[in-house]
Design a protein around this motif. Sequence first.
Motif, PDB file in Angstrom:
ATOM      1  N   LYS A   1     -64.011 -27.651  20.626  1.00 15.46           N
ATOM      2  CA  LYS A   1     -65.290 -26.955  20.419  1.00 15.46           C
ATOM      3  C   LYS A   1     -65.248 -26.089  19.166  1.00 15.46           C
ATOM      4  O   LYS A   1     -66.195 -26.070  18.384  1.00 15.46           O
ATOM      5  N   GLN A   2     -64.154 -25.371  18.969  1.00 10.84           N
ATOM      6  CA  GLN A   2     -64.028 -24.537  17.773  1.00 10.84           C
ATOM      7  C   GLN A   2     -64.003 -25.409  16.517  1.00 10.84           C
ATOM      8  O   GLN A   2     -64.636 -25.084  15.513  1.00 10.84           O
TER       9      GLN A   2
ATOM     10  N   LEU B   1     -57.132 -19.977  17.936  1.00 13.50           N
ATOM     11  CA  LEU B   1     -57.574 -21.346  17.697  1.00 13.50           C
ATOM     12  C   LEU B   1     -58.124 -21.527  16.291  1.00 13.50           C
ATOM     13  O   LEU B   1     -57.900 -22.561  15.666  1.00 13.50           O
ATOM     14  N   ILE B   2     -58.826 -20.528  15.809  1.00 16.78           N
ATOM     15  CA  ILE B   2     -59.389 -20.609  14.455  1.00 16.78           C
ATOM     16  C   ILE B   2     -58.298 -20.450  13.431  1.00 16.78           C
ATOM     17  O   ILE B   2     -58.226 -21.143  12.456  1.00 16.78           O
TER      18      ILE B   2
ATOM     19  N   SER C   1     -60.642 -14.070  26.019  1.00 14.09           N
ATOM     20  CA  SER C   1     -61.233 -15.213  25.327  1.00 14.09           C
ATOM     21  C   SER C   1     -61.413 -14.985  23.829  1.00 14.09           C
ATOM     22  O   SER C   1     -61.253 -15.921  23.038  1.00 14.09           O
ATOM     23  N   ASP C   2     -61.735 -13.759  23.403  1.00 14.02           N
ATOM     24  CA  ASP C   2     -61.900 -13.522  21.966  1.00 14.02           C
ATOM     25  C   ASP C   2     -60.565 -13.644  21.220  1.00 14.02           C
ATOM     26  O   ASP C   2     -60.528 -14.083  20.070  1.00 14.02           O
TER      27      ASP C   2
ATOM     28  N   VAL D   1     -58.066 -15.673  22.217  1.00 15.40           N
ATOM     29  CA  VAL D   1     -57.784 -17.110  22.212  1.00 15.40           C
ATOM     30  C   VAL D   1     -58.571 -17.765  21.072  1.00 15.40           C
ATOM     31  O   VAL D   1     -58.027 -18.571  20.322  1.00 15.40           O
ATOM     32  N   ARG D   2     -59.824 -17.408  20.936  1.00 17.35           N
ATOM     33  CA  ARG D   2     -60.649 -17.959  19.868  1.00 17.35           C
ATOM     34  C   ARG D   2     -60.035 -17.646  18.498  1.00 17.35           C
ATOM     35  O   ARG D   2     -59.981 -18.503  17.626  1.00 17.35           O
ATOM     36  N   TYR D   3     -59.563 -16.443  18.335  1.00 14.82           N
ATOM     37  CA  TYR D   3     -58.911 -16.046  17.079  1.00 14.82           C
ATOM     38  C   TYR D   3     -57.717 -16.951  16.774  1.00 14.82           C
ATOM     39  O   TYR D   3     -57.551 -17.415  15.652  1.00 14.82           O
TER      40      TYR D   3
ATOM     41  N   GLN E   1     -61.165 -26.288  24.367  1.00 16.21           N
ATOM     42  CA  GLN E   1     -61.575 -25.109  23.601  1.00 16.21           C
ATOM     43  C   GLN E   1     -61.337 -25.323  22.109  1.00 16.21           C
ATOM     44  O   GLN E   1     -62.170 -24.949  21.281  1.00 16.21           O
ATOM     45  N   LEU E   2     -60.205 -25.935  21.766  1.00 17.33           N
ATOM     46  CA  LEU E   2     -59.904 -26.213  20.371  1.00 17.33           C
ATOM     47  C   LEU E   2     -60.920 -27.191  19.783  1.00 17.33           C
ATOM     48  O   LEU E   2     -61.398 -26.990  18.666  1.00 17.33           O
TER      49      LEU E   2
END
Length: 75
Positions: free
Chosen positions: A26-27, A74-75, A67-68, A70-72, A23-24
Motif C-alpha cells: 500500500k505504501q 516502510l517508507i 502504526s505511524d 511502522v509507516r515511517y 502494508q508495504l
Amino acid sequence: SERCNAALRRWLSRRAKESLPDQLAKQAAGLGFQYKQVTIKNQRTRWGSCSATGTINLNCKLLFLQSDLVRYVLI
C-alpha cells in the motif's frame, strides 16, 4: 521455557508475514516506489533494510510499534 519461546517466535513470524507485506504494498503504490520482494526476519538491530537488488527486509517486531512508526520504517 524454550518451547514456549519458539512457539511465540513462530506465531510472531506468521502474523508479520500476514500483515507487513500488505502494508508495504500500500505504501509503495501510494508513493510510487517499487521493490522486487519482501522478507520478514527476526532481526536484533534493524527495523528494516533495502538491498540494491530491490529486496525489502522487515523485522517482525514492527508489529509491536505504533502504526505511524511502522509507516515511517516502510517508507
